[in-house]
Design an enzyme around this catalytic site. Structure first.
Site, mmCIF file in Angstrom:
data_model
loop_
_atom_site.group_PDB
_atom_site.id
_atom_site.type_symbol
_atom_site.label_atom_id
_atom_site.label_comp_id
_atom_site.label_asym_id
_atom_site.label_seq_id
_atom_site.Cartn_x
_atom_site.Cartn_y
_atom_site.Cartn_z
ATOM 1 C CE LYS A 1 -0.672 -1.497 8.066
ATOM 2 N NZ LYS A 1 -2.042 -1.126 8.084
ATOM 3 N N GLY B 1 0.804 -1.092 0.146
ATOM 4 C CA GLY B 1 0.105 -0.083 0.140
ATOM 5 C C GLY B 1 0.809 1.181 0.000
ATOM 6 N N GLY B 2 0.198 2.347 -0.090
ATOM 7 C CA GLY B 2 0.867 3.543 -0.102
ATOM 8 C C GLY B 2 1.552 3.872 1.137
ATOM 9 C CG ASP C 1 -9.448 3.838 5.364
ATOM 10 O OD1 ASP C 1 -10.359 3.996 4.471
ATOM 11 O OD2 ASP C 1 -8.092 3.755 4.959
#
Ligand SMILES: *[C@@H]1O[C@H](CO)[C@@H](O)[C@H](O)[C@H]1NC(C)=O
Ligand SMILES: *[C@@H]1O[C@H](CO)[C@@H](O)[C@H](O)[C@H]1NC(C)=O
Ligand SMILES: *[C@@H]1O[C@H](CO)[C@@H](O)[C@H](O)[C@H]1NC(C)=O
Ligand SMILES: *[C@@H]1O[C@H](CO)[C@@H](O)[C@H](O)[C@H]1NC(C)=O
Ligand SMILES: *[C@@H]1O[C@H](CO)[C@@H](O)[C@H](O)[C@H]1NC(C)=O
Ligand SMILES: *[C@@H]1O[C@H](CO)[C@@H](O)[C@H](O)[C@H]1NC(C)=O
Ligand SMILES: *[C@@H]1O[C@H](CO)[C@@H](O)[C@H](O)[C@H]1NC(C)=O
Length: 814
Positions: free
Chosen positions: A524, A506-507, A622
């Site tokens: 992560k 991801g970004g 989110d």
């Protein structure tokens, strides 16, 4: 006497009423026949969809001959005399004896003509049901002249853009000069024929936007086209060897609504579809140079990579292995200077140590100067070609139709320009120095404590690995839960952050699969430069809070690690990865692997999880299918709660940062973040789960759902691939009802406020309580003026890694 007058009146009325039936508007002009402006004459195609006549655009009083959609008479898609307006209503269109269409002014001078003399064989000019105005050659199907060969600003089904390589004929769209002036304006849309075919929007002679190359299915930068291609299939010629014509067009399947692709005078290219129910055009696709994220051509310069979800960094970044060519320019948000290589390539006379790095989910760069060979059968062969040629900087498959078997080969030898991340299945393989592939460098400023602790832990681990059974290892892992762990453990678990173990990208982070003592983790690894300063300070406090949140519907944070440059969160690994993999799957089997009962269960689980978060005083910020993980028993577990905060300065920061499509409109317009924003996102997710449609792929999803629900057409909304709902239909109808309450816009009126999450859970649980009527959702299509959108770290499939391991195709949207 009275009776006679009544009879006369009746006859008179009958005449008036029957008149239009007796003299229906014709669709043909025979030789010598004419249409006059003063008489209001028109031609109407046999099916009634299209009308040809005289008109004045907007506020202009000038007169033009044009063709428009009968249902929407201000939508003129073709203009004959674009450059030669008439000044009054004295004009006349004649199909003359030479079989030429001519437009005459009041003095009967020719203002415009079709420039083709059909001669004796031509019989009539006819407006066809396709919207094409043609001059036929007798009864033959060939046309001597057709308006489709002279496009204005609109592409209808069966028209084409591109080039005939024999005759040199070119078809392109040219915008109007303004809404009141149909003469050719600044913008053009063409099919580029150098490299791979692609659509380009030009302003004068400057490229302003590319559609991305055609990949055998659709234009690579317009992946949403795949969602409406069943209605409007594309046809692109010219990918085969030695073509005579390279063109693009589309058709409409029978029964599909009216559609058009138009380039308007502000430089926006758009596909619109007519909604007969509401009598309005709906936008299915819209791109232009003015897009604030990544659509402007070459925005991030050579070797730049535009990420539409990275608002904080102005959307621009560099390709891996590259850095800004001028740091000061980039700080001033001047990105066009692009990026330069960190480490020089090592390649001489075919001998090289360079390697290729995959950049996944991209709109391929400009292929204008690239070498294309469509006959290369496999990606491996393409790689070999690039590897063997020192001037080759990157390669990619040209055609993705083969599923896993990508074919064709594009080789880039000069700059990589106009590359962006997008939700596509296309990857770019970039040549980099082998030094870019070593493991990440060790911590730069390790304190003696970190060294000491790491060394001790390494020793313990090594001892454990060698002398103890895995069950003792597992016990240790269990004891460590909720605590900081040494980077060495994480390196061990992920094979030193091996590319093979990447399961999501991801970004803001990469996600690795980790394995230690038979236990699996999702690791992560945050990308440090994207963290805000405050986020760095808050890291410890935040992870502490995260590890105190334990709920069956939340993904559990197991460990964290903060050493040197590494910021790492370790979650429990979810067997079934994330929800988006199923509900948006391309294969129907994948969609149907989650049946309606399971889906209802998942929806309930999400609601309970969010309710718990709200109860603990957290706003998720989110919520989206990529953030809903599924356990081995298909329980939904919400992930990524509170991580978003690490990337966000202030709760009301206007440049905050969420995933488009799921963000509540008031958050966009005012930046006010409340728990009701999560309720909105929940409503969107719920609709996506039942419809199998991505909100971002269909901006009108909410309104569409509302309309179908109001018509009680529940089955029309449900994802067909999942199967018949049977007795669950009413439960699903109730779910949709609740979702529509969740996506209401409270600004329309206060009593339309969204329910709280506990109310949602209650409504989902009880099956017979009365629900109020939802109001119509407002269309929410993008960021307001002050708010920019960005995903925290999981732009979903747009950046999925596609490495070799079987699990790698999977999105593990951490
Ligand atoms: C135009 O058509 C009308 C009848 O349809 C005819 O009377 C008239 O003479 C025509 N005018 C010209 C200039 O051909
Ligand atoms: C277009 O349609 C509208 C509504 O049907 C009508 O009022 C208007 O007069 C029409 N305009 C033209 C130029 O036919
Ligand atoms: C028109 O049709 C005739 C007979 O079908 C054919 O001989 C002629 O070449 C055609 N003319 C054009 C311009 O295609
Ligand atoms: C051009 O198209 C865009 C996208 O639909 C729209 O927002 C804009 O208003 C249009 N401009 C004009 C003048 O029609
Ligand atoms: C392609 O080559 C031309 C001529 O060298 C150059 O001007 C242009 O910038 C190049 N285009 C791209 C996309 O690299
Ligand atoms: C390398 O590729 C370029 C561009 O395709 C080509 O012009 C050149 O001849 C190739 N060099 C070799 C040694 O094949
Ligand atoms: C790839 O090609 C092989 C052999 O031609 C074929 O068996 C296989 O089905 C293809 N895979 C896909 C996904 O098309």
């Amino acid at each position: 006497m009275r009776q006679t007058s009544q009879l006369l009146l009746l006859l008179f009325l009958a005449c008036i009423l029957l008149l239009p039936i007796q003299a229906p508007a014709a669709d043909k002009l025979q030789k010598g026949q004419n249409l006059t402006d003063s008489g209001g004459d028109t031609l109407v195609s046999a099916g009634g969809s299209f009308t040809l006549g005289f008109f004045s655009p907007g506020v202009s009083t000038k007169r033009y001959v044009g063709i428009w959609f009968s249902v929407s008479n201000d939508t003129v898609y073709w203009v004959a005399n674009r450059d030669q307006p008439l000044v009054d209503k004295s004009g006349m269109l004649v199909f003359n004896d030479a079989a030429t269409l001519v437009l005459l002014d009041g003095a009967r001078r020719t203002v415009w003509s079709s420039d083709f003399a059909g001669g004796t064989s031509a019989s009539a000019a006819q407006l066809l049901d396709s919207g094409n105005l043609v001059v036929r050659n007798g009864s033959s199907v060939a046309y001597l002249w057709q308006s489709f060969d002279y496009p204005s600003d609109t592409l209808l089904p069966s028209m084409k853009l591109g080039k005939n390589l024999w005759t040199g004929t070119e078809w392109q769209l040219t915008s109007w000069r303004s809404a009141d002036d149909p003469s050719p304006g600044e913008y053009r849309r063409t099919l580029e024929t150098k490299g791979l075919p692609e659509l380009v929007l030009w302003r004068g002679n400057v490229k302003t936007h590319r559609s991305g190359p055609y990949n055998g299915l659709y234009f690579n930068g317009v992946p949403e086209a795949s969602t409406y291609m069943n209605m409007y299939p594309l046809h692109v010629t010219g990918l085969t060897a030695r073509p005579t014509e390279i063109t693009y067009g589309y058709t409409a399947v029978p029964g599909a609504p009216l559609t058009r692709v138009v380039v308007n005078h502000t430089g926006v290219a758009e596909r619109l579809v007519w909604n007969a129910d509401t009598g309005a055009w709906i936008s299915f696709f819209s791109r232009g140079a003015r897009d604030v994220t990544c659509d402007a051509y070459g925005k991030c310069g050579a070797f730049g990579l535009c990420d539409p979800e990275a608002a904080l960094s102005g959307f621009c970044g560099c390709l891996p292995g590259f850095r800004p060519a001028s740091t000061s320019a980039w700080q001033m948000k001047q990105y066009v200077g692009g990026c330069q290589r960190d480490a020089v390539l090592e390649c001489r006379a075919g001998k090289t140590t360079d390697r290729f790095k995959v950049v996944s989910g991209v709109k391929l760069p400009d292929t204008q100067n690239a070498t294309v060979d469509i006959d290369v059968a496999t990606l491996e062969e393409c790689e070999a070609r690039c590897y063997a040629n020192c001037s080759c900087l990157a390669y990619s498959a040209a055609d993705i139709r083969g599923g896993g078997n990508r074919s064709g080969c594009v080789l880039w030898t000069d700059a990589i320009v106009d590359l962006r991340l997008i939700d596509s299945k296309q990857d770019l393989y970039l040549r980099l120095s082998k030094s870019e592939f070593g493991g990440p460098s060790v911590s730069v400023f390790p304190t003696w404590i970190i060294i000491g602790v790491s060394v001790a832990l390494i020793i313990i681990l090594v001892l454990l690995a060698f002398w103890f059974s895995t069950s003792i290892g597992q016990l240790i892992l269990w004891l460590l839960e909720g605590h900081a762990v040494c980077l060495c453990i994480i390196r061990k678990a992920t094979g030193n952050f091996s590319e093979e173990n990447i399961i999501g990208r991801g970004g803001f982070s990469d996600v690795y699969m980790g394995r230690l003592f038979g236990r699996e983790f999702a690791v992560k690894r945050l990308i440090r430069v994207r963290l805000t300063d405050k986020g760095k300070q808050d890291f410890k406090r935040e992870v502490k809070m995260m590890s105190t949140l334990t709920h069956v519907n939340l993904a559990k944070l197991l460990y964290h690690c903060r050493e040197g440059n590494e910021w790492i969160l370790v979650y429990e690994y979810m067997e079934n990865k994330s929800l988006n993999r199923y509900i948006f799957a391309e294969q129907n089997e994948d969609r149907s692997s989650l049946n309606w009962a399971q889906r209802l269960e998942i929806i309930h689980g999400i609601a309970v999880g969010v309710e718990y978060l709200h109860g603990m005083g957290f706003v998720h910020r989110d919520l989206k299918p990529g953030n809903i993980l599924l356990s081995d028993t298909w329980k939904s577990k919400i992930a990524d709660f509170t991580t978003a905060k690490l990337f966000i300065e202030e709760e009301t920061d206007p440049t905050v940062v969420l995933t488009p499509g799921y963000v509540a409109p008031e958050y966009l317009s005012e930046g006010t973040l409340t728990i009701k924003c999560d309720v909105y996102s929940f409503g969107v997710v719920l609709l996506e789960i039942v419809t199998g449609t991505k909100r971002t792929g269909m901006p009108t999803l909410l309104v569409h759902a509302w309309e179908l629900w109001n018509r009680r057409d529940i089955e029309g909304l449900l994802d067909q691939a999942v199967g018949e709902p049977g007795e669950l239909l009413s439960a699903l109808a109730r779910c949709i009802h609740i979702a529509l309450l969740c996506v209401q816009n409270p600004h329309q009126s206060p009593e339309e406020d969204r329910p709280s999450m506990s109310q949602v859970v209650a409504m989902l649980t009880s099956t017979n309580s009365q629900l109020r009527m939802p109001s119509k959702p407002t269309a929410n299509r993008g960021a307001g003026p002050s708010v920019q959108l960005i995903s925290d770290d999981t732009p979903g499939p747009s950046t999925i890694s596609r490495s070799a391991s079987p699990a790698a195709n999977a999105v593990y949207d951490s």
